[in-house]
Scaffold this motif. Structure first.
Motif, PDB file in Angstrom:
ATOM      1  N   GLY A  73      -9.876   4.293 -13.686  1.00  0.00           N
ATOM      2  CA  GLY A  73     -10.429   2.485 -13.840  1.00  0.00           C
ATOM      3  C   GLY A  73      -9.099   2.093 -13.378  1.00  0.00           C
ATOM      4  O   GLY A  73      -8.543   1.205 -12.825  1.00  0.00           O
ATOM      5  N   ALA A  74      -7.644   2.821 -14.114  1.00  0.00           N
ATOM      6  CA  ALA A  74      -6.304   1.797 -13.926  1.00  0.00           C
ATOM      7  C   ALA A  74      -6.480   2.668 -12.142  1.00  0.00           C
ATOM      8  O   ALA A  74      -5.180   1.281 -11.913  1.00  0.00           O
ATOM      9  CB  ALA A  74      -5.863   3.271 -15.241  1.00  0.00           C
ATOM     10  N   ALA A  75      -6.575   3.439 -11.726  1.00  0.00           N
ATOM     11  CA  ALA A  75      -5.992   3.877 -10.475  1.00  0.00           C
ATOM     12  C   ALA A  75      -6.633   2.696  -9.679  1.00  0.00           C
ATOM     13  O   ALA A  75      -6.249   2.356  -8.853  1.00  0.00           O
ATOM     14  CB  ALA A  75      -6.495   5.445  -9.908  1.00  0.00           C
ATOM     15  N   PHE A  76      -7.932   2.330  -9.555  1.00  0.00           N
ATOM     16  CA  PHE A  76      -8.889   1.575  -8.683  1.00  0.00           C
ATOM     17  C   PHE A  76      -8.248  -0.081  -8.399  1.00  0.00           C
ATOM     18  O   PHE A  76      -7.540  -0.096  -7.879  1.00  0.00           O
ATOM     19  CB  PHE A  76     -10.119   2.109  -9.260  1.00  0.00           C
ATOM     20  CG  PHE A  76     -11.103  -0.287  -8.286  1.00  0.00           C
ATOM     21  CD1 PHE A  76     -10.922   0.289  -6.920  1.00  0.00           C
ATOM     22  CD2 PHE A  76     -11.213  -0.747  -9.616  1.00  0.00           C
ATOM     23  CE1 PHE A  76     -11.751  -0.301  -6.265  1.00  0.00           C
ATOM     24  CE2 PHE A  76     -11.412  -2.364  -8.616  1.00  0.00           C
ATOM     25  CZ  PHE A  76     -11.932  -1.457  -6.822  1.00  0.00           C
ATOM     26  N   LEU A  77      -7.182  -0.462  -9.825  1.00  0.00           N
ATOM     27  CA  LEU A  77      -6.744  -1.481 -10.306  1.00  0.00           C
ATOM     28  C   LEU A  77      -5.517  -1.464  -8.831  1.00  0.00           C
ATOM     29  O   LEU A  77      -4.696  -2.460  -8.500  1.00  0.00           O
ATOM     30  CB  LEU A  77      -6.615  -2.074 -11.321  1.00  0.00           C
ATOM     31  CG  LEU A  77      -8.056  -2.138 -12.143  1.00  0.00           C
ATOM     32  CD1 LEU A  77      -7.542  -1.984 -13.555  1.00  0.00           C
ATOM     33  CD2 LEU A  77      -8.828  -3.999 -11.321  1.00  0.00           C
ATOM     34  N   LEU A  78      -4.964  -0.514  -9.032  1.00  0.00           N
ATOM     35  CA  LEU A  78      -3.926  -0.326  -9.064  1.00  0.00           C
ATOM     36  C   LEU A  78      -3.579  -0.329  -7.047  1.00  0.00           C
ATOM     37  O   LEU A  78      -2.264  -1.298  -6.649  1.00  0.00           O
ATOM     38  CB  LEU A  78      -2.697   1.334  -9.164  1.00  0.00           C
ATOM     39  CG  LEU A  78      -2.174   1.054 -10.630  1.00  0.00           C
ATOM     40  CD1 LEU A  78      -1.865   2.628 -10.681  1.00  0.00           C
ATOM     41  CD2 LEU A  78      -0.873   0.539 -10.474  1.00  0.00           C
ATOM     42  N   ALA A  79      -4.546   0.738  -6.815  1.00  0.00           N
ATOM     43  CA  ALA A  79      -4.954   0.148  -5.454  1.00  0.00           C
ATOM     44  C   ALA A  79      -5.481  -1.248  -5.077  1.00  0.00           C
ATOM     45  O   ALA A  79      -4.724  -1.910  -3.708  1.00  0.00           O
ATOM     46  CB  ALA A  79      -5.691   1.307  -4.903  1.00  0.00           C
ATOM     47  N   LEU A  80      -6.145  -1.465  -5.686  1.00  0.00           N
ATOM     48  CA  LEU A  80      -6.233  -3.152  -5.189  1.00  0.00           C
ATOM     49  C   LEU A  80      -5.281  -3.704  -5.490  1.00  0.00           C
ATOM     50  O   LEU A  80      -4.778  -5.079  -4.679  1.00  0.00           O
ATOM     51  CB  LEU A  80      -7.608  -3.599  -7.028  1.00  0.00           C
ATOM     52  CG  LEU A  80      -8.172  -4.834  -5.949  1.00  0.00           C
ATOM     53  CD1 LEU A  80      -8.706  -5.340  -4.644  1.00  0.00           C
ATOM     54  CD2 LEU A  80      -9.105  -5.845  -7.553  1.00  0.00           C
ATOM     55  N   SER A  81      -4.476  -4.021  -6.794  1.00  0.00           N
ATOM     56  CA  SER A  81      -3.470  -4.563  -6.007  1.00  0.00           C
ATOM     57  C   SER A  81      -2.056  -4.493  -5.020  1.00  0.00           C
ATOM     58  O   SER A  81      -1.386  -5.437  -4.966  1.00  0.00           O
ATOM     59  CB  SER A  81      -2.311  -4.251  -7.803  1.00  0.00           C
ATOM     60  OG  SER A  81      -2.116  -3.280  -7.483  1.00  0.00           O
ATOM     61  N   LEU A 106       0.550   5.875   5.186  1.00  0.00           N
ATOM     62  CA  LEU A 106       0.339   5.641   6.053  1.00  0.00           C
ATOM     63  C   LEU A 106       0.953   3.980   5.363  1.00  0.00           C
ATOM     64  O   LEU A 106       1.801   3.399   6.731  1.00  0.00           O
ATOM     65  CB  LEU A 106      -0.978   5.200   6.254  1.00  0.00           C
ATOM     66  CG  LEU A 106      -1.751   6.386   6.349  1.00  0.00           C
ATOM     67  CD1 LEU A 106      -2.958   6.178   6.569  1.00  0.00           C
ATOM     68  CD2 LEU A 106      -1.320   6.812   7.734  1.00  0.00           C
ATOM     69  N   LEU A 107       0.906   3.696   4.525  1.00  0.00           N
ATOM     70  CA  LEU A 107       1.852   1.960   4.565  1.00  0.00           C
ATOM     71  C   LEU A 107       2.937   1.720   4.059  1.00  0.00           C
ATOM     72  O   LEU A 107       3.473   1.139   4.916  1.00  0.00           O
ATOM     73  CB  LEU A 107       1.175   1.258   3.193  1.00  0.00           C
ATOM     74  CG  LEU A 107      -0.382   0.818   2.896  1.00  0.00           C
ATOM     75  CD1 LEU A 107      -0.807   0.745   1.302  1.00  0.00           C
ATOM     76  CD2 LEU A 107      -0.642  -0.649   2.968  1.00  0.00           C
ATOM     77  N   LEU A 108       3.360   2.633   3.908  1.00  0.00           N
ATOM     78  CA  LEU A 108       4.484   3.515   3.813  1.00  0.00           C
ATOM     79  C   LEU A 108       5.913   3.750   5.298  1.00  0.00           C
ATOM     80  O   LEU A 108       6.920   3.409   5.312  1.00  0.00           O
ATOM     81  CB  LEU A 108       4.875   4.509   2.516  1.00  0.00           C
ATOM     82  CG  LEU A 108       6.624   5.158   3.077  1.00  0.00           C
ATOM     83  CD1 LEU A 108       7.536   3.339   2.174  1.00  0.00           C
ATOM     84  CD2 LEU A 108       6.661   6.325   2.010  1.00  0.00           C
ATOM     85  N   ALA A 110      -2.800   7.437  -6.951  1.00  0.00           N
ATOM     86  CA  ALA A 110      -2.978   8.571  -6.662  1.00  0.00           C
ATOM     87  C   ALA A 110      -2.791   9.707  -7.843  1.00  0.00           C
ATOM     88  O   ALA A 110      -3.146  10.417  -8.315  1.00  0.00           O
ATOM     89  CB  ALA A 110      -2.023   9.120  -5.180  1.00  0.00           C
ATOM     90  N   GLY A 111      -1.091   9.382  -8.960  1.00  0.00           N
ATOM     91  CA  GLY A 111      -0.934   9.953  -9.119  1.00  0.00           C
ATOM     92  C   GLY A 111      -1.561  10.272 -10.709  1.00  0.00           C
ATOM     93  O   GLY A 111      -1.474  10.744 -11.575  1.00  0.00           O
ATOM     94  N   ALA A 116       2.272   0.281  -0.677  1.00  0.00           N
ATOM     95  CA  ALA A 116       3.111   1.734  -0.325  1.00  0.00           C
ATOM     96  C   ALA A 116       2.766   2.532  -2.109  1.00  0.00           C
ATOM     97  O   ALA A 116       2.002   3.444  -1.990  1.00  0.00           O
ATOM     98  CB  ALA A 116       3.509   2.719  -0.055  1.00  0.00           C
ATOM     99  N   ALA A 117       3.896   1.682  -3.451  1.00  0.00           N
ATOM    100  CA  ALA A 117       4.027   2.803  -4.229  1.00  0.00           C
ATOM    101  C   ALA A 117       2.824   2.295  -5.415  1.00  0.00           C
ATOM    102  O   ALA A 117       2.685   2.991  -6.199  1.00  0.00           O
ATOM    103  CB  ALA A 117       5.157   1.341  -4.870  1.00  0.00           C
ATOM    104  N   ALA A 118       2.274   0.837  -5.056  1.00  0.00           N
ATOM    105  CA  ALA A 118       0.914   1.245  -6.322  1.00  0.00           C
ATOM    106  C   ALA A 118      -0.596   2.380  -5.572  1.00  0.00           C
ATOM    107  O   ALA A 118      -0.905   2.402  -6.655  1.00  0.00           O
ATOM    108  CB  ALA A 118       0.668  -0.763  -5.606  1.00  0.00           C
TER     109      ALA A 118
END
Length: 167
Positions: free
Chosen positions: A149-157, A75-77, A92-93, A85-87
């Motif tokens: 935790g990294a996935a959450f921080l990536l989404a937050l970024s 959706l962001l893309l 997700a990956g 979107a990349a973050a």
């Protein structure tokens, strides 16, 4: 489209924070408590917890996190927020590979093997079983904790970048 995007962002943050918290609790309390207990109790308790975790409350965070993060990325893309979107996509990956797939390939088989164990009557035999299970299980759990935790921080970024990107 804007409301759908923000709703998906909120859902992905909630699910990724929930699964991170779930794995983190095992790191800093559950497994330490079981390690301190009589190994016969630890084995029985872990068997019961593993049997109970497969439920409708746990499933959305465990299975839904990569879906929500990926949907938010898409959706962001579509709205032109490329870095955001990349973050979300990387988040997700990361969770998909080192949270969900790791759990299914490593922790679940370990749990299923422990479920087949008859709890020994003597403490020494139970201690051997518990130590052989607990140590490796905790290493893999720490990996999926860091990943979630990294996935959450990536989404937050990604959220923080949305307001800065020009569309």
């Amino acid at each position: 489209m804007k409301h759908l995007t923000y709703g998906m962002i909120l859902l992905s943050l909630t699910l990724s924070a929930a699964i991170f918290g779930f794995f983190y609790a095992w790191v800093c309390s559950t497994m330490w408590g079981l390690d301190a207990a009589d190994p016969r109790v630890a084995i029985s308790a872990m068997q019961a917890m593993n049997a109970s975790v497969r439920n409708a409350v746990f499933a959305p965070a465990f299975f839904g996190t990569p879906v929500a993060l990926g949907a938010a990325a898409g959706l962001l893309l579509m709205r032109g927020h490329l870095r955001s979107a990349a973050a979300f996509a990387v988040g997700a990956g990361v969770y998909l590979c080192f949270g969900l797939v790791l759990t299914m390939m490593v922790n679940v088989p370990m749990n299923e093997a422990l479920a087949m164990v008859a709890v020994p009557a003597d403490v020494e035999s139970a201690g051997v079983i518990w130590r052989e299970y607990s140590g490796p299980w905790q290493v893999w759990n720490q990996i999926r904790t860091v990943a979630s935790g990294a996935a959450f921080l990536l989404a937050l970024s990604g959220v923080m970048m949305v307001g800065r990107e020009r569309v």
